[in-house]
Design an enzyme around this catalytic site. Structure first.
Site, PDB file in Angstrom:
ATOM      1  N   GLU A  81       0.840  -1.207   0.000  1.00 16.15           N
ATOM      2  CA  GLU A  81       0.000   0.000   0.000  1.00 16.15           C
ATOM      3  C   GLU A  81       0.871   1.252   0.000  1.00 16.15           C
ATOM      4  OE1 GLU A  81      -3.097  -0.016   3.006  1.00 16.15           O
ATOM      5  OE2 GLU A  81      -3.314   2.163   2.878  1.00 16.15           O
ATOM      6  N   LYS A 265      -6.858  -0.448  11.943  1.00 12.72           N
ATOM      7  CA  LYS A 265      -6.290  -0.914  10.659  1.00 12.72           C
ATOM      8  C   LYS A 265      -5.056  -0.075  10.317  1.00 12.72           C
ATOM      9  CE  LYS A 265      -5.956  -1.325   5.972  1.00 12.72           C
ATOM     10  NZ  LYS A 265      -5.192  -0.500   5.018  1.00 12.72           N
ATOM     11  N   ASP A 281       4.835 -13.556  12.213  1.00 16.05           N
ATOM     12  CA  ASP A 281       3.479 -13.991  11.897  1.00 16.05           C
ATOM     13  C   ASP A 281       2.498 -12.824  12.128  1.00 16.05           C
ATOM     14  OD1 ASP A 281       0.947 -15.097  11.921  1.00 16.05           O
ATOM     15  OD2 ASP A 281       1.507 -16.876  13.061  1.00 16.05           O
ATOM     16  N   HIS A 378      -2.289  10.526  -0.214  1.00 19.16           N
ATOM     17  CA  HIS A 378      -2.439   9.291  -0.996  1.00 19.16           C
ATOM     18  C   HIS A 378      -2.365   9.573  -2.489  1.00 19.16           C
ATOM     19  CE1 HIS A 378      -4.590   6.335   1.930  1.00 19.16           C
ATOM     20  NE2 HIS A 378      -3.331   6.515   2.194  1.00 19.16           N
TER      21      HIS A 378
HETATM   22  C1  MEV Z   1      -5.587   3.424   5.359  1.00 18.83           C
HETATM   23  O1  MEV Z   1      -4.914   2.243   4.968  1.00 18.83           O
HETATM   24  C2  MEV Z   1      -5.534   3.616   6.856  1.00 18.83           C
HETATM   25  C3  MEV Z   1      -6.355   4.787   7.410  1.00 18.83           C
HETATM   26  O2  MEV Z   1      -7.705   4.676   6.938  1.00 18.83           O
HETATM   27  C4  MEV Z   1      -6.288   4.704   8.903  1.00 18.83           C
HETATM   28  C5  MEV Z   1      -7.221   5.652   9.618  1.00 18.83           C
HETATM   29  O3  MEV Z   1      -8.280   6.023   9.076  1.00 18.83           O
HETATM   30  O4  MEV Z   1      -6.896   6.000  10.778  1.00 18.83           O
HETATM   31  C6  MEV Z   1      -5.830   6.101   6.899  1.00 18.83           C
END
Ligand code: MEV
Length: 424
Positions: A81, A265, A281, A378
């Site tokens: 990513e 995430k 892992d 991004h």
């Molecule tokens: C994207 O891979 C991760 C984010 O969505 C995490 C977040 O929203 O805190 C940018």
């Protein structure tokens, strides 16, 4: 297509690849892609898994700016990513303003579980386990693993669990796994004590395996960020305003599991990338992290507060199940190189680094979300990918990407227009 291939695992890698290509009628390009895998990598990966036909490579990057417990470190990260490595480096730069990250760990303790069913007196059975805990511990430590390295089973507990199929007992072995991830050692011990547990409880054991809710193997990291470095010129927001927006954005994650999942995430973007680079892992790390996050209501693994001087205090608490010995970490040459770059000499030190990387990643996401929005960063990298996919020649990729970002129009069709304009 027939997926039955007797003794597929026994065939050479080349033969396996040929069989798959024939059975699935894959294109020549796809076959070439499988063949083009670096032969040196293939030797390493063939030993790691079964039925191997190739290897898929991730970019291996290095995040900069990290200072952890007073030491500067470069962090190897393997991830597909875009923006994740840049974000980790940016989060570490913000933390660096006040000396970087400080970490602590609870010790390298993993839990092995033994499930017991068919008990007429589950509470009596668990009491008997406690009475004979010394014997059970000795049996676990008889297995010749860990004890010679100063680790081993240090505690035995038991409890009654109410299940859809009635009450059962669960015995926990609390094992000091020292510098290993510990899965093999703990599973060996859990299986070895199962007959004794049947004897002690009078029940029947079913599963004997470690728990990935490694809440005895916690790593913590924290840092402090002065508000002025958070300010956004682009959005005309003061550092204090961005700081307050970050704290409110975090508060939403506490109140709302939909946000908490995304918040976490982002943390695992960083931790997983380090896990892949070092071939630890990452599924164990993620399973443990999410289960830990759900121990009350599911919530964020990090916390954002404001200290009396107005600084943003960022902290994280997360189970980290990683090792510096055993597993693929030392067997795969690239993972080994990552470990050399990282220069962590114990599993505990490594787990503190994981926590710091997760926090750095999260800080960068929170700063971006609370100030300019996530797409601005991004888009720069995404635009390059769009330009490449649209067929931009090497020398025009940067220019086309920059133009699309400036125009706020990042699309393949626009990239193709720019290619023909610039080629004219
Ligand atoms: C994207 O891979 C991760 C984010 O969505 C995490 C977040 O929203 O805190 C940018």
């Amino acid at each position: 297509m027939d997926s039955r291939i007797p003794r597929f695992y026994d065939k050479s890698l080349g033969k396996r690849r040929q069989i798959v290509a024939d059975r699935c009628s894959i294109s020549e390009d796809a076959y070439e892609a499988l063949i083009d895998t670096d032969e040196r990598d293939l030797g390493a990966v063939e030993r790691l898994s079964e039925n191997v036909i190739g290897a898929i490579s991730f970019p291996l990057s290095v995040a900069t700016n990290f200072r952890i417990d007073g030491d500067d470190r470069l962090i190897p990260m393997a991830i597909e990513e875009s923006s994740v490595v840049a974000a980790a480096s940016y989060g570490a730069k913000l933390a660096r303003e006040t000396g970087g990250f400080t970490t602590s760990t609870s010790g390298p303790y993993m839990i092995g579980q033994i499930q017991v069913r068919n008990l007429s007196d589950p509470h009596g059975a668990t009491s008997r386990v406690f009475e004979r805990a010394g014997e059970i511990r000795a049996k676990a430590n008889d297995q010749g693993v860990l004890v010679s390295h100063g680790g081993g089973c240090e505690d035995v507990t038991a409890r009654v669990v109410d299940t859809p199929n009635g009450e059962m007992a669960v015995v926990h072995l609390v094992v000091n796994v020292q510098n290993a991830m510990g899965a093999n050692a703990v599973n060996t011990m859990a299986e070895a004590v199962a007959p004794m547990i049947e004897d002690v409880t009078g029940g029947e054991t079913i599963l004997s395996v470690l728990s990935n809710l490694a809440d005895c193997r916690i790593a913590r990291a924290r840092c402090t960020i002065p508000p002025d470095v958070l300010r956004s010129e682009k959005r005309a927001l003061s550092g204090e305003a961005v700081r307050d927006r970050i704290v409110d954005a975090w508060a939403l994650a506490v109140g709302d599991p939909y946000r908490a999942a995304t918040h976490n995430k982002g943390i695992f973007n960083g931790m997983d990338a380090l896990a892949v680079a070092t071939m630890n892992d990452w599924r164990a790390i993620e399973a443990g992290g999410h289960a830990f996050a759900a121990r009350d209501d599911y919530g964020p693994l990090s916390t954002y507060e404001i200290d009396t001087e107005g600084n943003l205090v960022c902290s994280i608490e997360v189970p980290v199940q990683v090792g510096v010995v055993g597993g693929a970490t030392r067997n795969h040459p690239v993972a080994n190189a990552s470990m050399e770059i990282l220069d962590a000499n114990s599993a505990e030190q490594l787990s503190g680094i994981f926590a710091a990387v997760g926090l750095a990643e999260n800080i960068a996401s929170m700063r971006a979300l609370a100030a300019e929005g996530i797409q601005a960063g991004h888009m720069k990298l995404h635009a390059k990918n769009v330009a490449i996919e649209a067929g931009a020649p090497e020398e025009l990729i940067d220019e086309i990407a920059a133009q699309m970002v400036a125009d706020d129009d990042v699309r393949a069709a626009r990239a193709r227009e720019l290619i023909s304009e610039l080629n004219r």
